[in-house]
Design a protein around this motif. Structure first.
Motif, PDB file in Angstrom:
ATOM      1  N   GLN A   3       0.832  -1.199   0.000  1.00 50.11           N
ATOM      2  CA  GLN A   3       0.000   0.000   0.000  1.00 50.11           C
ATOM      3  C   GLN A   3       0.867   1.249   0.000  1.00 50.11           C
ATOM      4  OE1 GLN A   3      -3.112  -0.030  -0.306  1.00 50.11           O
ATOM      5  NE2 GLN A   3      -4.046   1.776   0.585  1.00 50.11           N
ATOM      6  N   LYS A   6       2.163   1.789  -3.377  1.00 48.32           N
ATOM      7  CA  LYS A   6       1.071   2.240  -4.233  1.00 48.32           C
ATOM      8  C   LYS A   6       0.807   3.727  -3.988  1.00 48.32           C
ATOM      9  CE  LYS A   6      -3.256   0.564  -3.662  1.00 48.32           C
ATOM     10  NZ  LYS A   6      -4.152  -0.609  -3.595  1.00 48.32           N
ATOM     11  N   MET A   7       0.750   4.098  -2.724  1.00 45.05           N
ATOM     12  CA  MET A   7       0.490   5.498  -2.394  1.00 45.05           C
ATOM     13  C   MET A   7       1.620   6.388  -2.882  1.00 45.05           C
ATOM     14  SD  MET A   7      -1.103   5.210   1.425  1.00 45.05           S
ATOM     15  CE  MET A   7      -1.179   6.965   1.709  1.00 45.05           C
ATOM     16  N   ARG A  10       1.387   6.840  -6.590  1.00 41.86           N
ATOM     17  CA  ARG A  10       0.312   7.750  -7.000  1.00 41.86           C
ATOM     18  C   ARG A  10       0.603   9.182  -6.584  1.00 41.86           C
ATOM     19  NH1 ARG A  10      -5.085   4.378  -5.442  1.00 41.86           N
ATOM     20  NH2 ARG A  10      -4.668   2.551  -6.746  1.00 41.86           N
ATOM     21  N   ASP A  11       1.271   9.330  -5.441  1.00 41.63           N
ATOM     22  CA  ASP A  11       1.619  10.690  -5.014  1.00 41.63           C
ATOM     23  C   ASP A  11       2.507  11.361  -6.046  1.00 41.63           C
ATOM     24  OD1 ASP A  11       0.210  10.980  -2.676  1.00 41.63           O
ATOM     25  OD2 ASP A  11       1.696   9.869  -1.512  1.00 41.63           O
ATOM     26  N   LEU A 300      -3.203  10.565   8.071  1.00 41.56           N
ATOM     27  CA  LEU A 300      -2.578   9.241   8.163  1.00 41.56           C
ATOM     28  C   LEU A 300      -2.205   8.943   9.603  1.00 41.56           C
ATOM     29  CD1 LEU A 300      -0.279   9.334   5.013  1.00 41.56           C
ATOM     30  CD2 LEU A 300      -2.348   7.959   5.356  1.00 41.56           C
ATOM     31  N   SER A 301      -1.680   9.962  10.270  1.00 47.93           N
ATOM     32  CA  SER A 301      -1.287   9.787  11.648  1.00 47.93           C
ATOM     33  C   SER A 301      -2.516   9.534  12.532  1.00 47.93           C
ATOM     34  CB  SER A 301      -0.520  11.026  12.097  1.00 47.93           C
ATOM     35  OG  SER A 301      -0.205  10.935  13.450  1.00 47.93           O
ATOM     36  N   VAL A 303      -5.292   8.188  11.669  1.00 47.37           N
ATOM     37  CA  VAL A 303      -5.786   6.837  11.394  1.00 47.37           C
ATOM     38  C   VAL A 303      -4.893   5.796  12.071  1.00 47.37           C
ATOM     39  CG1 VAL A 303      -6.225   5.195   9.532  1.00 47.37           C
ATOM     40  CG2 VAL A 303      -6.838   7.564   9.247  1.00 47.37           C
ATOM     41  N   GLY A 304      -3.762   6.244  12.579  1.00 44.99           N
ATOM     42  CA  GLY A 304      -2.926   5.337  13.359  1.00 44.99           C
ATOM     43  C   GLY A 304      -1.667   4.888  12.662  1.00 44.99           C
ATOM     44  N   MET A 305      -1.298   5.580  11.582  1.00 47.36           N
ATOM     45  CA  MET A 305      -0.055   5.211  10.915  1.00 47.36           C
ATOM     46  C   MET A 305       1.097   5.706  11.761  1.00 47.36           C
ATOM     47  SD  MET A 305       1.059   5.967   6.962  1.00 47.36           S
ATOM     48  CE  MET A 305       0.178   4.795   5.974  1.00 47.36           C
ATOM     49  N   ARG A 306       2.025   4.810  12.061  1.00 50.96           N
ATOM     50  CA  ARG A 306       3.178   5.209  12.864  1.00 50.96           C
ATOM     51  C   ARG A 306       4.131   6.059  12.052  1.00 50.96           C
ATOM     52  NH1 ARG A 306       5.935   0.772  16.646  1.00 50.96           N
ATOM     53  NH2 ARG A 306       4.233   0.393  18.112  1.00 50.96           N
ATOM     54  N   ARG A 309       6.167   4.414   9.295  1.00 51.80           N
ATOM     55  CA  ARG A 309       5.510   4.140   8.010  1.00 51.80           C
ATOM     56  C   ARG A 309       5.418   5.384   7.159  1.00 51.80           C
ATOM     57  NH1 ARG A 309       1.825  -0.748   6.890  1.00 51.80           N
ATOM     58  NH2 ARG A 309       2.352  -2.060   8.675  1.00 51.80           N
TER      59      ARG A 309
ATOM     60  N   ALA B  80      -0.189   6.220  18.486  1.00 53.94           N
ATOM     61  CA  ALA B  80      -0.604   5.846  17.131  1.00 53.94           C
ATOM     62  C   ALA B  80      -1.271   4.472  17.151  1.00 53.94           C
ATOM     63  CB  ALA B  80       0.597   5.841  16.186  1.00 53.94           C
ATOM     64  N   ARG B  84      -5.107   3.586  16.151  1.00 53.07           N
ATOM     65  CA  ARG B  84      -5.361   2.634  15.079  1.00 53.07           C
ATOM     66  C   ARG B  84      -6.330   1.540  15.532  1.00 53.07           C
ATOM     67  NH1 ARG B  84      -0.333   1.339  13.986  1.00 53.07           N
ATOM     68  NH2 ARG B  84      -0.383  -0.648  15.074  1.00 53.07           N
TER      69      ARG B  84
END
Ligand code: ATP
Ligand code: MG
Lengths: 405, 230
Positions: A3, A6-7, A10-11, A300-301, A303-306, A309, B80, B84
């Motif tokens: 992912q 992929k991101m 696309r970015d 992103l943060s 949503v819980g993205m460390r 990542r 985080a 999540r």
């Protein structure tokens, strides 16, 4: 993980123009590095090889007291019975050719012009003198028993307005310190495509050179060409019994070797500049892209993205840029070298004096260089991406979410 | 069981020499399955309080417990991880990732949580159906209306089956009809799945959906309909 790629991909597609120009910056940087490296390769290889062929040979045998810079013609500074020694050396299986040469200095003059020259007394029959034979532009090559003929290099002939068949006065310093004068006929005009050599060197048969300088049965050196450069040391060992000075092409071309070392450090400096410029373009692009996407990073943060990542996401972007840039760069660099070599780069007489440099530089692209420079560019691009990526990964989510974009 | 337990928290912002006391001693308990509105004038601390509860920020003093876990002093990564696994967010702006389709946006938290492809596909489609956007799965955010984007955001917030969803003025950028649709969906999901909603709002029509209304003023709770009822 997928992912993230992929991101990242696309970015990069979001602002195609910017992505293209950043990749192009990487590509141009790499292409320049490749072109530089291959020009230097071509040039350096050329300098050593032409020096060996025209001037130093692989090995020379001289009197211990011979001083190249003085071209002394005193008998004790010369090799006695040179034909005998040359014949002996030529019998070695590793040796391609061994031939005596006598060096003298003098003045060449026509009615109103004159120029200082080095006189090479050579054996016209030896294959060691093929470069001159091959380089004959007009007229005929020397014959061993010619008593009033000489060959002159193209630039010197131009300077003195000489043509084949013209006569020219030559005064020569002799063994006992006086000057001998004689009128010679230009038998031929040669070019070795090496300005510094051609402008100052005239060739005549060894026997005539010995006669005019009163050095009968002596030579300045025995010039030796090997079939294979790597046999140098074994042949040197075999020649130790001669009680003469034995010099190798490495000793004699120290200047070129030193120049090469020096050139390499200059080149490293240019490499650094090019890489620094490339890196700064990448840093700029990615900082812009972090800045424009601050709020997105906040999302992103949230949503819980460390952080790690998020770091990975931006590093993936610079990795894509780097891959694209390197591929494009190899193509551009290769194309550049081909283009360069269509005509070569004519430097004419810009070669440093005392230095045998061909008058045309040709680039020589080596696989080694392509690989090394590509890897280097890739790593530098990634490193450049590190700073913006770390910045992105350290953003506080609250602050990032408050951003306008 | 209480999903949120906030004990006497303060949050002081310091900008240069100026101190702003955004929260000045707030205590609040929210039970599982509640549908709570956080209201109050602009600057009263609603957003700040949501950020504390959502582990986006940390209080200056006091304690925050989410689903039984004390999150007051967690480090960045732990926060985080907490977000999540346990908390979904809906923002005033339509906080989707522009390069990803509706489907991929909803899938994102599931990917981060390491669900299998099959689990992900089922869950994403189920959620897109729940917010009435199954036919828009492959659209990018810029191909969706504001209301549709907000519904995708709701689906994404719900994806990892969090105990708690925090929404900061979720209808502020929507027209009345879309705002109502979003509220209807949130209410329905609250009733069907029992997930706890806390949302900050100014909008009286939105407040009318809430079972409980907590009113903030100047960084303290001025009124709480739940304690009044008792
Ligand atoms: N990062 C910050 N730095 C400094 N002050 C801040 C910061 N965030 C909020 N504040 C201040 O804290 C107080 C509470 O802000 P908060 O955003 O929580 O209010 P709010 O109730 O959400 O208001 P609104 O209804 O306008 O969204 C305000 O005075 C605000 O200016
Ligand atoms: Mg607010």
């Amino acid at each position: 993980m997928l992912q993230i790629f992929k991101m990242a991909f696309r970015d990069l597609g979001r602002n195609r123009r910017r992505t293209f120009f950043s990749a192009l910056a990487v590509a141009i940087g790499l292409a320049l590095l490749m072109l530089m490296a291959s020009v230097i390769n071509g040039e350096m290889g050329n300098a050593i090889q032409s020096s060996i062929l025209l001037q130093s040979g692989h090995i020379q045998v001289r009197s211990f007291s011979f001083d190249e810079n003085k071209s002394s013609l005193k008998w004790e500074d010369l090799v006695a019975n040179p034909d005998e020694i040359a014949a002996k050396v030529a019998a070695f299986p590793q040796v391609k050719a061994a031939t005596p040469r006598l060096f003298a200095s003098g003045f060449l003059s026509t009615g109103d012009e004159s120029t200082g020259v080095k006189i090479y007394g050579i054996d016209p029959n030896s294959v060691a003198n093929d470069p001159y034979r091959m380089g004959l532009l007009s007229g005929n090559f020397l014959t061993a028993d010619d008593r009033e003929g000489l060959l002159i290099g193209k630039p010197a002939a131009d300077k003195l307005h000489l043509q084949v068949g013209d006569t020219v006065g030559l005064s020569v310093n002799t063994s006992n310190g006086d000057v001998q004068e004689q009128v010679f006929t230009v038998r031929g005009i040669y070019s070795t495509n090496t300005y510094a050599f051609d402008v100052s060197t005239i060739l005549m048969p060894l026997a005539k050179a010995q006669a005019i300088t009163q050095t009968e049965n002596h030579a300045s050196t025995i010039f030796i060409l090997l079939k294979n450069e790597t046999d140098t040391d074994s042949v040197v060992a075999a020649l130790q019994g001669l009680n003469l000075d034995i010099l190798t092409w490495r000793d004699m071309n120290q200047l070129i070797v030193e120049f090469e070392t020096m050139a390499n450090s200059y080149i490293a400096f240019f490499y650094l500049i090019i890489l620094a410029i490339t890196a700064s373009v990448i840093v700029n692009t990615l900082i812009m892209s972090v800045y424009e996407r601050t709020r997105e990073i906040g999302i992103l943060s949230a949503v819980g993205m460390r952080g790690s990542r998020i770091l990975g996401l931006f590093l993936a972007e610079s990795a894509f840029l780097a891959v694209g840039g390197v591929i494009l760069g190899v193509i551009l660099g290769w194309g550049g070298v081909q283009l360069f070599n269509i005509n070569g780069f004519y430097i004419g007489n810009m070669g440093l004096s005392g230095f045998l440099v061909g008058d045309t530089i040709r680039a020589q692209l080596m696989l080694d260089d392509i690989v090394n420079l590509s890897v280097m560019t890739f790593i530098v691009t990634l490193l450049a991406g590190l700073y913006p990526a770390v910045t992105a990964s350290r953003l506080e989510p609250v602050a990032a979410l408050r951003a306008e974009k | 069981m209480e999903v949120v337990k906030v004990e006497n928290i303060t949050r002081v912002y310091q900008i240069g020499k100026v101190e702003t006391r955004a929260l000045q001693g707030v205590s609040l308990t929210i039970e599982n399955g509640e549908f709570t509105a956080l209201v109050g004038p602009s600057g009263s601390g609603k957003t700040t309080l949501l950020q504390m509860i959502g582990c986006l920020d940390q209080p200056s003093t006091g304690r925050v417990v989410i689903s039984g876990q004390d999150v007051t002093r967690l480090n960045r990564n732990q926060r985080a991880d907490m977000r999540r696994g346990h908390i979904g967010f809906i923002f005033q702006f339509f906080a989707l990732i522009p390069t990803l389709t509706a489907y991929e946006n909803v899938e994102m938290p599931l990917l981060l949580n390491g669900h299998t492809p099959k689990e992900r596909r089922e869950r994403v489609m189920e959620l897109l159906k729940a917010v009435d956007l199954a036919d828009r799965a492959n659209n990018r955010p810029d191909q969706l209306s504001g209301g549709q984007q907000q519904r995708v955001a709701i689906a994404r917030a719900l994806a990892p089956k969090p105990a708690l969803i925090l929404a900061d003025e979720p209808t502020a950028n929507l027209d009345t009809a879309n705002g109502q649709q979003v509220m209807e969906i949130m209410k329905k999901l609250n009733q069907e799945t029992g997930v706890t909603f806390v949302f900050a709002t100014h909008d009286p029509r939105v407040i009318s959906y809430a079972a409980r209304v907590v009113t903030l003023k100047d960084g303290v709770i001025e009124k709480d309909s739940a304690s009044e009822a008792k």
